[in-house]
Design a protein around this motif. Structure first.
Motif, PDB file in Angstrom:
ATOM      1  N   THR A 149       0.832  -1.192   0.000  1.00 42.48           N
ATOM      2  CA  THR A 149       0.000   0.000   0.000  1.00 42.48           C
ATOM      3  C   THR A 149       0.870   1.247   0.000  1.00 42.48           C
ATOM      4  OG1 THR A 149      -0.117   0.248   2.388  1.00 42.48           O
ATOM      5  CG2 THR A 149      -1.687  -1.287   1.366  1.00 42.48           C
ATOM      6  N   SER A 150       0.222   2.375  -0.178  1.00 42.15           N
ATOM      7  CA  SER A 150       0.954   3.639  -0.209  1.00 42.15           C
ATOM      8  C   SER A 150       1.539   4.002   1.149  1.00 42.15           C
ATOM      9  CB  SER A 150       0.051   4.769  -0.720  1.00 42.15           C
ATOM     10  OG  SER A 150      -1.171   4.784  -0.012  1.00 42.15           O
ATOM     11  N   VAL A 151       1.093   3.320   2.205  1.00 43.72           N
ATOM     12  CA  VAL A 151       1.698   3.566   3.527  1.00 43.72           C
ATOM     13  C   VAL A 151       2.684   2.466   3.898  1.00 43.72           C
ATOM     14  CG1 VAL A 151      -0.231   4.942   4.364  1.00 43.72           C
ATOM     15  CG2 VAL A 151      -0.230   2.458   4.725  1.00 43.72           C
ATOM     16  N   GLY A 152       2.943   1.550   2.960  1.00 47.34           N
ATOM     17  CA  GLY A 152       3.995   0.568   3.169  1.00 47.34           C
ATOM     18  C   GLY A 152       3.578  -0.789   3.698  1.00 47.34           C
ATOM     19  N   THR A 153       2.302  -1.006   3.874  1.00 45.38           N
ATOM     20  CA  THR A 153       1.839  -2.319   4.321  1.00 45.38           C
ATOM     21  C   THR A 153       1.992  -3.327   3.178  1.00 45.38           C
ATOM     22  OG1 THR A 153       0.232  -1.278   5.790  1.00 45.38           O
ATOM     23  CG2 THR A 153      -0.097  -3.607   5.275  1.00 45.38           C
ATOM     24  N   THR A 154       2.557  -4.484   3.490  1.00 40.97           N
ATOM     25  CA  THR A 154       2.803  -5.488   2.457  1.00 40.97           C
ATOM     26  C   THR A 154       2.067  -6.788   2.745  1.00 40.97           C
ATOM     27  OG1 THR A 154       4.784  -6.295   3.593  1.00 40.97           O
ATOM     28  CG2 THR A 154       5.085  -4.562   1.951  1.00 40.97           C
ATOM     29  N   ASN A 155       1.866  -7.539   1.695  1.00 44.61           N
ATOM     30  CA  ASN A 155       1.266  -8.863   1.796  1.00 44.61           C
ATOM     31  C   ASN A 155       1.902  -9.748   0.725  1.00 44.61           C
ATOM     32  OD1 ASN A 155      -0.478 -10.854   2.754  1.00 44.61           O
ATOM     33  ND2 ASN A 155      -2.044 -10.365   1.239  1.00 44.61           N
ATOM     34  N   TYR A 156       2.162 -10.995   1.082  1.00 42.29           N
ATOM     35  CA  TYR A 156       2.791 -11.933   0.161  1.00 42.29           C
ATOM     36  C   TYR A 156       2.016 -13.239   0.104  1.00 42.29           C
ATOM     37  CZ  TYR A 156       6.998  -9.008   0.506  1.00 42.29           C
ATOM     38  OH  TYR A 156       7.901  -7.963   0.467  1.00 42.29           O
ATOM     39  N   ALA A 157       2.031 -13.861  -1.058  1.00 40.91           N
ATOM     40  CA  ALA A 157       1.525 -15.220  -1.160  1.00 40.91           C
ATOM     41  C   ALA A 157       2.447 -16.136  -0.360  1.00 40.91           C
ATOM     42  CB  ALA A 157       1.494 -15.662  -2.621  1.00 40.91           C
ATOM     43  N   ASP A 158       1.884 -17.146   0.249  1.00 43.18           N
ATOM     44  CA  ASP A 158       2.694 -18.063   1.057  1.00 43.18           C
ATOM     45  C   ASP A 158       3.835 -18.675   0.239  1.00 43.18           C
ATOM     46  OD1 ASP A 158      -0.068 -19.396   3.054  1.00 43.18           O
ATOM     47  OD2 ASP A 158       1.184 -17.610   3.310  1.00 43.18           O
ATOM     48  N   SER A 159       3.583 -18.913  -1.028  1.00 43.67           N
ATOM     49  CA  SER A 159       4.566 -19.591  -1.875  1.00 43.67           C
ATOM     50  C   SER A 159       5.812 -18.751  -2.156  1.00 43.67           C
ATOM     51  CB  SER A 159       3.923 -19.992  -3.207  1.00 43.67           C
ATOM     52  OG  SER A 159       3.434 -18.847  -3.882  1.00 43.67           O
ATOM     53  N   VAL A 160       5.742 -17.442  -1.899  1.00 42.80           N
ATOM     54  CA  VAL A 160       6.900 -16.583  -2.199  1.00 42.80           C
ATOM     55  C   VAL A 160       7.489 -15.934  -0.956  1.00 42.80           C
ATOM     56  CG1 VAL A 160       5.932 -16.127  -4.481  1.00 42.80           C
ATOM     57  CG2 VAL A 160       5.623 -14.441  -2.649  1.00 42.80           C
ATOM     58  N   LYS A 161       6.872 -16.130   0.187  1.00 40.28           N
ATOM     59  CA  LYS A 161       7.375 -15.515   1.422  1.00 40.28           C
ATOM     60  C   LYS A 161       8.810 -15.961   1.684  1.00 40.28           C
ATOM     61  CE  LYS A 161       3.017 -14.828   3.913  1.00 40.28           C
ATOM     62  NZ  LYS A 161       2.153 -15.278   5.041  1.00 40.28           N
ATOM     63  N   GLY A 162       9.647 -14.988   2.035  1.00 40.59           N
ATOM     64  CA  GLY A 162      11.043 -15.275   2.307  1.00 40.59           C
ATOM     65  C   GLY A 162      11.922 -15.277   1.076  1.00 40.59           C
ATOM     66  N   ARG A 163      11.314 -15.263  -0.106  1.00 42.97           N
ATOM     67  CA  ARG A 163      12.099 -15.259  -1.352  1.00 42.97           C
ATOM     68  C   ARG A 163      11.906 -13.975  -2.166  1.00 42.97           C
ATOM     69  NH1 ARG A 163      10.890 -18.782  -5.250  1.00 42.97           N
ATOM     70  NH2 ARG A 163       8.685 -18.975  -4.699  1.00 42.97           N
ATOM     71  N   PHE A 164      10.704 -13.426  -2.116  1.00 46.76           N
ATOM     72  CA  PHE A 164      10.389 -12.220  -2.884  1.00 46.76           C
ATOM     73  C   PHE A 164      10.248 -11.028  -1.936  1.00 46.76           C
ATOM     74  CE2 PHE A 164       8.022 -14.377  -6.688  1.00 46.76           C
ATOM     75  CZ  PHE A 164       9.110 -15.223  -6.864  1.00 46.76           C
ATOM     76  N   THR A 165      10.636  -9.860  -2.419  1.00 50.07           N
ATOM     77  CA  THR A 165      10.492  -8.630  -1.653  1.00 50.07           C
ATOM     78  C   THR A 165       9.902  -7.549  -2.550  1.00 50.07           C
ATOM     79  OG1 THR A 165      12.412  -9.185  -0.277  1.00 50.07           O
ATOM     80  CG2 THR A 165      11.654  -6.895  -0.252  1.00 50.07           C
ATOM     81  N   ILE A 166       8.818  -6.953  -2.087  1.00 51.21           N
ATOM     82  CA  ILE A 166       8.191  -5.873  -2.842  1.00 51.21           C
ATOM     83  C   ILE A 166       8.576  -4.538  -2.226  1.00 51.21           C
ATOM     84  CG2 ILE A 166       6.035  -5.827  -1.484  1.00 51.21           C
ATOM     85  CD1 ILE A 166       4.553  -5.460  -4.191  1.00 51.21           C
ATOM     86  N   SER A 167       8.711  -3.528  -3.086  1.00 48.60           N
ATOM     87  CA  SER A 167       9.031  -2.185  -2.614  1.00 48.60           C
ATOM     88  C   SER A 167       8.409  -1.174  -3.568  1.00 48.60           C
ATOM     89  CB  SER A 167      10.555  -1.984  -2.529  1.00 48.60           C
ATOM     90  OG  SER A 167      11.145  -2.162  -3.813  1.00 48.60           O
ATOM     91  N   ARG A 168       8.313   0.064  -3.115  1.00 43.06           N
ATOM     92  CA  ARG A 168       7.727   1.094  -3.963  1.00 43.06           C
ATOM     93  C   ARG A 168       8.351   2.438  -3.694  1.00 43.06           C
ATOM     94  NH1 ARG A 168       1.505   1.683  -3.141  1.00 43.06           N
ATOM     95  NH2 ARG A 168       1.856   3.681  -4.193  1.00 43.06           N
ATOM     96  N   ASP A 169       8.234   3.316  -4.668  1.00 40.07           N
ATOM     97  CA  ASP A 169       8.678   4.698  -4.544  1.00 40.07           C
ATOM     98  C   ASP A 169       7.450   5.558  -4.826  1.00 40.07           C
ATOM     99  OD1 ASP A 169       9.619   7.291  -4.998  1.00 40.07           O
ATOM    100  OD2 ASP A 169      11.545   6.555  -5.725  1.00 40.07           O
ATOM    101  N   ASN A 170       6.881   6.116  -3.787  1.00 39.04           N
ATOM    102  CA  ASN A 170       5.649   6.886  -3.950  1.00 39.04           C
ATOM    103  C   ASN A 170       5.862   8.140  -4.790  1.00 39.04           C
ATOM    104  OD1 ASN A 170       4.122   5.081  -2.459  1.00 39.04           O
ATOM    105  ND2 ASN A 170       4.393   6.184  -0.545  1.00 39.04           N
ATOM    106  N   ALA A 171       7.013   8.741  -4.685  1.00 34.78           N
ATOM    107  CA  ALA A 171       7.277   9.968  -5.442  1.00 34.78           C
ATOM    108  C   ALA A 171       7.313   9.688  -6.946  1.00 34.78           C
ATOM    109  CB  ALA A 171       8.589  10.585  -4.994  1.00 34.78           C
ATOM    110  N   LYS A 172       7.759   8.498  -7.313  1.00 31.64           N
ATOM    111  CA  LYS A 172       7.877   8.146  -8.730  1.00 31.64           C
ATOM    112  C   LYS A 172       6.754   7.241  -9.213  1.00 31.64           C
ATOM    113  CE  LYS A 172      12.935   8.476  -8.704  1.00 31.64           C
ATOM    114  NZ  LYS A 172      14.215   7.755  -8.946  1.00 31.64           N
ATOM    115  N   ASN A 173       5.876   6.839  -8.302  1.00 31.21           N
ATOM    116  CA  ASN A 173       4.787   5.903  -8.643  1.00 31.21           C
ATOM    117  C   ASN A 173       5.327   4.629  -9.282  1.00 31.21           C
ATOM    118  OD1 ASN A 173       2.532   7.394  -7.685  1.00 31.21           O
ATOM    119  ND2 ASN A 173       2.670   8.713  -9.482  1.00 31.21           N
TER     120      ASN A 173
END
Length: 116
Positions: free
Chosen positions: A52-76
């Motif tokens: 989310t735009s406030v940084g809350t994340t959620n992952y599928a169980d199958s990718v937890k610990g292997r994938f990392t999501i991130s975002r740059d709000n200023a650049k969308n």
């Protein structure tokens, strides 16, 4: 009008890494969620990860610990760092932007193939 442009897919060996990126342009409300979904041949599209735009994340169980999501709000932009890739991660990966009542948008998809 909102547009999403993805990049970073490709072919990688099992155990390898890839980084997907997605840039959103257009009229974007600042409260939103960006994420990644994937669809393998013969299967339904499934959630991989969202942030989310406030940084809350959620992952599928199958990718937890292997994938990392991130975002740059200023650049969308939203990125997905994928490590320790497995053949079962092979799919078309789609970027998603959820603007809640203002609409839901998809990228064109990028192929990720994990194979030796």
């Amino acid at each position: 009008q909102v547009q999403l442009v993805e990049s970073g897919g490709g072919l990688v060996q099992p155990g390898g890494s890839l980084r997907l990126s997605c840039a959103a342009s257009g009229s974007i409300h600042r409260f939103n969620a960006m994420g990644w979904y994937r669809q393998a041949p013969g299967k339904q599209r499934e959630l991989v990860s969202i942030i989310t735009s406030v940084g809350t994340t959620n992952y599928a169980d199958s990718v937890k610990g292997r994938f990392t999501i991130s975002r740059d709000n200023a650049k969308n932009t939203v990125s997905l760092q994928m490590n320790s890739l497995k053949p079962e991660d092979t799919a078309v990966y789609y970027c998603n932007l959820d603007l809640m009542i203002f609409g839901n948008y998809w990228g064109q998809g990028t192929q990720v193939t994990v194979s030796s």
